[in-house]
Enzyme design. Structure first.
Site, PDB file in Angstrom:
ATOM      1  N   TYR A   2       1.236   5.739  -0.505  1.00 37.36           N
ATOM      2  CA  TYR A   2       0.804   6.964   0.185  1.00 37.36           C
ATOM      3  C   TYR A   2       1.037   8.103  -0.804  1.00 37.36           C
ATOM      4  O   TYR A   2       1.871   8.970  -0.587  1.00 37.36           O
ATOM      5  CB  TYR A   2       1.662   7.106   1.443  1.00 37.36           C
ATOM      6  CG  TYR A   2       1.269   8.164   2.451  1.00 37.36           C
ATOM      7  CD1 TYR A   2      -0.016   8.242   2.965  1.00 37.36           C
ATOM      8  CD2 TYR A   2       2.229   9.053   2.937  1.00 37.36           C
ATOM      9  CE1 TYR A   2      -0.341   9.181   3.922  1.00 37.36           C
ATOM     10  CE2 TYR A   2       1.923   9.998   3.902  1.00 37.36           C
ATOM     11  CZ  TYR A   2       0.627  10.054   4.396  1.00 37.36           C
ATOM     12  OH  TYR A   2       0.316  10.982   5.359  1.00 37.36           O
ATOM     13  N   TYR A  38       2.233   3.110  15.254  1.00 37.91           N
ATOM     14  CA  TYR A  38       2.973   3.314  14.000  1.00 37.91           C
ATOM     15  C   TYR A  38       4.357   3.923  14.183  1.00 37.91           C
ATOM     16  O   TYR A  38       5.169   3.925  13.244  1.00 37.91           O
ATOM     17  CB  TYR A  38       2.146   4.144  13.012  1.00 37.91           C
ATOM     18  CG  TYR A  38       2.271   5.636  13.146  1.00 37.91           C
ATOM     19  CD1 TYR A  38       3.033   6.366  12.231  1.00 37.91           C
ATOM     20  CD2 TYR A  38       1.604   6.324  14.150  1.00 37.91           C
ATOM     21  CE1 TYR A  38       3.130   7.741  12.335  1.00 37.91           C
ATOM     22  CE2 TYR A  38       1.699   7.694  14.263  1.00 37.91           C
ATOM     23  CZ  TYR A  38       2.459   8.399  13.351  1.00 37.91           C
ATOM     24  OH  TYR A  38       2.558   9.764  13.447  1.00 37.91           O
ATOM     25  N   THR A  85      -4.710   6.386  -0.021  1.00 36.32           N
ATOM     26  CA  THR A  85      -5.945   7.157  -0.033  1.00 36.32           C
ATOM     27  C   THR A  85      -5.924   8.212  -1.130  1.00 36.32           C
ATOM     28  O   THR A  85      -4.947   8.950  -1.280  1.00 36.32           O
ATOM     29  CB  THR A  85      -6.165   7.840   1.322  1.00 36.32           C
ATOM     30  OG1 THR A  85      -6.175   6.843   2.337  1.00 36.32           O
ATOM     31  CG2 THR A  85      -7.479   8.599   1.355  1.00 36.32           C
ATOM     32  N   ASP A 117      -8.967   0.196   1.801  1.00 35.26           N
ATOM     33  CA  ASP A 117      -7.992  -0.286   2.779  1.00 35.26           C
ATOM     34  C   ASP A 117      -8.416   0.225   4.154  1.00 35.26           C
ATOM     35  O   ASP A 117      -8.005   1.298   4.588  1.00 35.26           O
ATOM     36  CB  ASP A 117      -6.589   0.198   2.409  1.00 35.26           C
ATOM     37  CG  ASP A 117      -5.505  -0.609   3.093  1.00 35.26           C
ATOM     38  OD1 ASP A 117      -5.696  -1.815   3.271  1.00 35.26           O
ATOM     39  OD2 ASP A 117      -4.477  -0.027   3.458  1.00 35.26           O
ATOM     40  N   ARG A 130      -7.900   3.898  13.286  1.00 31.36           N
ATOM     41  CA  ARG A 130      -7.023   5.048  13.475  1.00 31.36           C
ATOM     42  C   ARG A 130      -6.422   5.105  14.878  1.00 31.36           C
ATOM     43  O   ARG A 130      -5.294   5.592  15.041  1.00 31.36           O
ATOM     44  CB  ARG A 130      -7.788   6.342  13.180  1.00 31.36           C
ATOM     45  CG  ARG A 130      -8.334   6.440  11.773  1.00 31.36           C
ATOM     46  CD  ARG A 130      -7.247   6.409  10.725  1.00 31.36           C
ATOM     47  NE  ARG A 130      -7.788   6.665   9.378  1.00 31.36           N
ATOM     48  CZ  ARG A 130      -7.086   6.609   8.273  1.00 31.36           C
ATOM     49  NH1 ARG A 130      -5.800   6.290   8.322  1.00 31.36           N
ATOM     50  NH2 ARG A 130      -7.640   6.843   7.104  1.00 31.36           N
ATOM     51  N   GLU A 148     -10.695   3.887   3.457  1.00 26.50           N
ATOM     52  CA  GLU A 148      -9.752   4.619   2.619  1.00 26.50           C
ATOM     53  C   GLU A 148     -10.054   4.293   1.165  1.00 26.50           C
ATOM     54  O   GLU A 148      -9.973   3.134   0.750  1.00 26.50           O
ATOM     55  CB  GLU A 148      -8.303   4.249   2.944  1.00 26.50           C
ATOM     56  CG  GLU A 148      -7.820   4.805   4.264  1.00 26.50           C
ATOM     57  CD  GLU A 148      -6.332   4.654   4.477  1.00 26.50           C
ATOM     58  OE1 GLU A 148      -5.792   5.320   5.366  1.00 26.50           O
ATOM     59  OE2 GLU A 148      -5.695   3.865   3.735  1.00 26.50           O
ATOM     60  N   GLU A 208      -9.983  12.620   7.329  1.00 25.98           N
ATOM     61  CA  GLU A 208      -9.938  13.964   6.763  1.00 25.98           C
ATOM     62  C   GLU A 208     -11.301  14.646   6.811  1.00 25.98           C
ATOM     63  O   GLU A 208     -11.413  15.820   7.172  1.00 25.98           O
ATOM     64  CB  GLU A 208      -9.457  13.887   5.316  1.00 25.98           C
ATOM     65  CG  GLU A 208      -8.061  13.337   5.155  1.00 25.98           C
ATOM     66  CD  GLU A 208      -7.804  12.897   3.722  1.00 25.98           C
ATOM     67  OE1 GLU A 208      -7.322  13.728   2.930  1.00 25.98           O
ATOM     68  OE2 GLU A 208      -8.085  11.726   3.391  1.00 25.98           O
ATOM     69  N   HIS A 220      -3.868  14.209   0.429  1.00 23.55           N
ATOM     70  CA  HIS A 220      -4.109  13.365   1.598  1.00 23.55           C
ATOM     71  C   HIS A 220      -2.949  13.466   2.589  1.00 23.55           C
ATOM     72  O   HIS A 220      -3.167  13.626   3.798  1.00 23.55           O
ATOM     73  CB  HIS A 220      -4.300  11.914   1.170  1.00 23.55           C
ATOM     74  CG  HIS A 220      -4.397  10.956   2.316  1.00 23.55           C
ATOM     75  ND1 HIS A 220      -5.465  10.926   3.185  1.00 23.55           N
ATOM     76  CD2 HIS A 220      -3.537   9.988   2.744  1.00 23.55           C
ATOM     77  CE1 HIS A 220      -5.275   9.986   4.089  1.00 23.55           C
ATOM     78  NE2 HIS A 220      -4.114   9.402   3.855  1.00 23.55           N
ATOM     79  N   LYS A 261      -3.982  -1.553  10.257  1.00 24.21           N
ATOM     80  CA  LYS A 261      -4.265  -1.631   8.823  1.00 24.21           C
ATOM     81  C   LYS A 261      -4.423  -3.057   8.307  1.00 24.21           C
ATOM     82  O   LYS A 261      -4.931  -3.245   7.198  1.00 24.21           O
ATOM     83  CB  LYS A 261      -3.114  -0.975   8.046  1.00 24.21           C
ATOM     84  CG  LYS A 261      -2.869   0.477   8.375  1.00 24.21           C
ATOM     85  CD  LYS A 261      -3.914   1.382   7.764  1.00 24.21           C
ATOM     86  CE  LYS A 261      -3.769   1.438   6.262  1.00 24.21           C
ATOM     87  NZ  LYS A 261      -4.758   2.353   5.653  1.00 24.21           N
ATOM     88  N   ASP A 320       0.849  -1.187   0.000  1.00 24.19           N
ATOM     89  CA  ASP A 320       0.000   0.000   0.000  1.00 24.19           C
ATOM     90  C   ASP A 320       0.887   1.241   0.000  1.00 24.19           C
ATOM     91  O   ASP A 320       1.815   1.347   0.808  1.00 24.19           O
ATOM     92  CB  ASP A 320      -0.904  -0.002   1.235  1.00 24.19           C
ATOM     93  CG  ASP A 320      -1.975   1.070   1.150  1.00 24.19           C
ATOM     94  OD1 ASP A 320      -2.457   1.355   0.041  1.00 24.19           O
ATOM     95  OD2 ASP A 320      -2.354   1.622   2.204  1.00 24.19           O
ATOM     96  N   ARG A 379       0.705  17.094  12.803  1.00 20.03           N
ATOM     97  CA  ARG A 379       1.934  17.875  13.002  1.00 20.03           C
ATOM     98  C   ARG A 379       1.670  19.340  12.693  1.00 20.03           C
ATOM     99  O   ARG A 379       2.279  19.921  11.784  1.00 20.03           O
ATOM    100  CB  ARG A 379       3.061  17.324  12.107  1.00 20.03           C
ATOM    101  CG  ARG A 379       3.482  15.903  12.408  1.00 20.03           C
ATOM    102  CD  ARG A 379       4.654  15.457  11.535  1.00 20.03           C
ATOM    103  NE  ARG A 379       4.346  15.520  10.108  1.00 20.03           N
ATOM    104  CZ  ARG A 379       3.694  14.572   9.444  1.00 20.03           C
ATOM    105  NH1 ARG A 379       3.289  13.484  10.077  1.00 20.03           N
ATOM    106  NH2 ARG A 379       3.459  14.691   8.151  1.00 20.03           N
ATOM    107  N   GLN A 403      -3.691   2.537  14.996  1.00 24.35           N
ATOM    108  CA  GLN A 403      -2.611   2.996  14.129  1.00 24.35           C
ATOM    109  C   GLN A 403      -1.790   4.102  14.790  1.00 24.35           C
ATOM    110  O   GLN A 403      -0.554   4.103  14.728  1.00 24.35           O
ATOM    111  CB  GLN A 403      -3.197   3.489  12.807  1.00 24.35           C
ATOM    112  CG  GLN A 403      -2.178   3.923  11.775  1.00 24.35           C
ATOM    113  CD  GLN A 403      -2.840   4.392  10.486  1.00 24.35           C
ATOM    114  OE1 GLN A 403      -4.069   4.401  10.363  1.00 24.35           O
ATOM    115  NE2 GLN A 403      -2.036   4.787   9.521  1.00 24.35           N
TER     116      GLN A 403
END
Length: 407
Positions: A121, A238, A339, A227, A231, A193, A353, A126, A247, A119, A135, A234
């Site tokens: 990114y 992660y 995504t 997918d 959250r 996703e 999102e 996204h 995931k 998968d 962040r 994760q």
């Protein structure tokens, strides 16, 4: 309402704007229709053409398409040309009609063995949305994001066909307080996703790099992917190695694989990039952006319409990066885009999102709200693309219904 497609199919009537005309011809695997065992099929309108019935070739009577896909581009092209002739030349009608099975008489199965699953990114929008959420006040993109397609290996054994239930996963839900053990239980932040998947046909050898120009020599076609993500699991797990249990519990794929050969009219250049690329990722001479229009529904209500044409990293670049270290790919392998999100809020491809990580719940037409998915919710993802002569290429749907966590 139906209309004859005489200019394309001289003897077959197709539902108007079905997306599954002679321009498409996606492959899948089915059971039923009065035929014993698994069969490979080609969707045409609301019917499935039984390839084993038409050819008698054992390769089309297997549980997955892998044994056919491994034969490579020449075999894919020959089959497409043969099926096109069968369905456009009236001389074949008497022979073909007995092998056209109504779609509602068959069950569709996972079309590939999923030898491996990666998968990516690859949507800049996204990645920036996620970066702003987690962040704030910093560059939303990691330093490496503009230089390589970030990805991770998923768990191939949990990739299932559309319609397979999505059981709410359990796991560690966050950091402990002052020496206490982390809380454990069903995820409270189950998410979808919206993604696009790419199916490898012809394998590569270990140590062999697959350049962007060789994309079509190895990848057969395109499907839809959801997918699913937990959250809260994760977010806790992660760092520092990336996604794991949050995931790996379920990835859903659509049952039909649309050949790359059907998508020539949908090819577009990638968006402008402000950062130079290393030679192995340069794709000026082989652009594989795709103008796919996606639609996401929760319980039948449209909540997002992402556009795939804005993806920063193309599937050809993803495959080139995946193999640049000598890793090989196998027939029946799947890699997904990550995504798909566009610039506008109604184009974002996840609830993370759409609801700002659950802090701004989404209001549905029935008056209910969703921060994240609830038990009993059904999520469906569909897509279409421009085809030749103003036609549309359909991808069908990938659907999943959320079931409660198991005790």
């Amino acid at each position: 309402m139906v209309r004859p497609r005489a200019h394309l199919v001289t003897w077959l009537e197709l539902p108007e704007d079905s997306g599954f005309g002679i321009e498409n011809l996606p492959l899948g695997v089915f059971l039923g229709g009065g035929r014993p065992g698994f069969r490979h099929g080609v969707r045409i309108g609301d019917a499935v053409l039984d390839l084993f019935g038409m050819t008698g070739f054992p390769v089309h009577r297997t549980r997955t398409l892998d044994a056919f896909l491994v034969a490579g581009p020449g075999a894919w092209r020959d089959l497409r040309e043969q099926v096109t002739e069968w369905l456009t030349d009236a001389r074949h009608r008497v022979r073909v009609e007995p092998h056209l099975v109504p779609l509602d008489e068959v069950s569709l199965h996972r079309p590939i063995g999923v030898a491996d699953y990666v998968d990516f990114y690859s949507s800049r929008q996204h990645a920036e949305n996620v970066g702003r959420l987690f962040r704030p006040g910093t560059d939303p993109l990691p330093p490496n994001w503009r230089h390589l397609p970030i990805g991770y290996h998923g768990r191939s054994g949990t990739v299932e066909v559309s319609g397979t239930p999505v059981v709410r996963p359990c796991g560690q839900l966050g950091g402990p307080d002052d020496g206490e053990l982390p809380p454990f239980g069903p995820t409270r932040k189950l998410d979808f996703e919206a993604e696009v998947g790419f199916v490898v046909g012809a394998p590569s050898e270990p140590g062999e790099r697959v350049p962007v120009e060789a994309f079509t020599e190895h990848v057969f076609g395109v499907c839809l992917v959801d997918d699913w993500s937990a959250r809260d699991l994760q977010a806790w797990e992660y760092v520092p190695l990336g996604p794991f249990l949050g995931k790996s519990f379920r990835t859903s794929m659509s049952p039909w694989i649309v050949p790359l050969a059907a998508l020539e009219a949908a090819r577009v250049p990638a968006p402008p990039r402000g950062t130079g690329l290393l030679p192995y990722l340069r794709d000026d001479g082989a652009p594989w952006g795709l103008d796919l229009a996606l639609e996401v529904r929760i319980n039948g209500e449209v909540v997002s319409r992402p556009s795939f044409r804005d993806m920063y990293w193309t599937p050809a670049q993803q495959l080139a990066h995946l193999t640049v270290n000598g890793a090989s790919v196998s027939a029946g392998e799947l890699f997904a885009s990550g995504t798909v999100s566009g610039a506008a809020p109604d184009q974002w491809g996840s609830l993370l999102e759409l609801t700002a990580n659950g802090t701004q719940p989404l209001r549905l037409a029935d008056g209910s709200t969703r921060g994240f998915l609830e038990d009993g919710d059904t999520v469906s993802l569909s897509a279409s693309a421009p085809g030749p002569g103003g036609t549309r290429i359909g991808f069908g749907e990938v659907v999943g219904r959320v079931e409660p966590a198991r005790p």
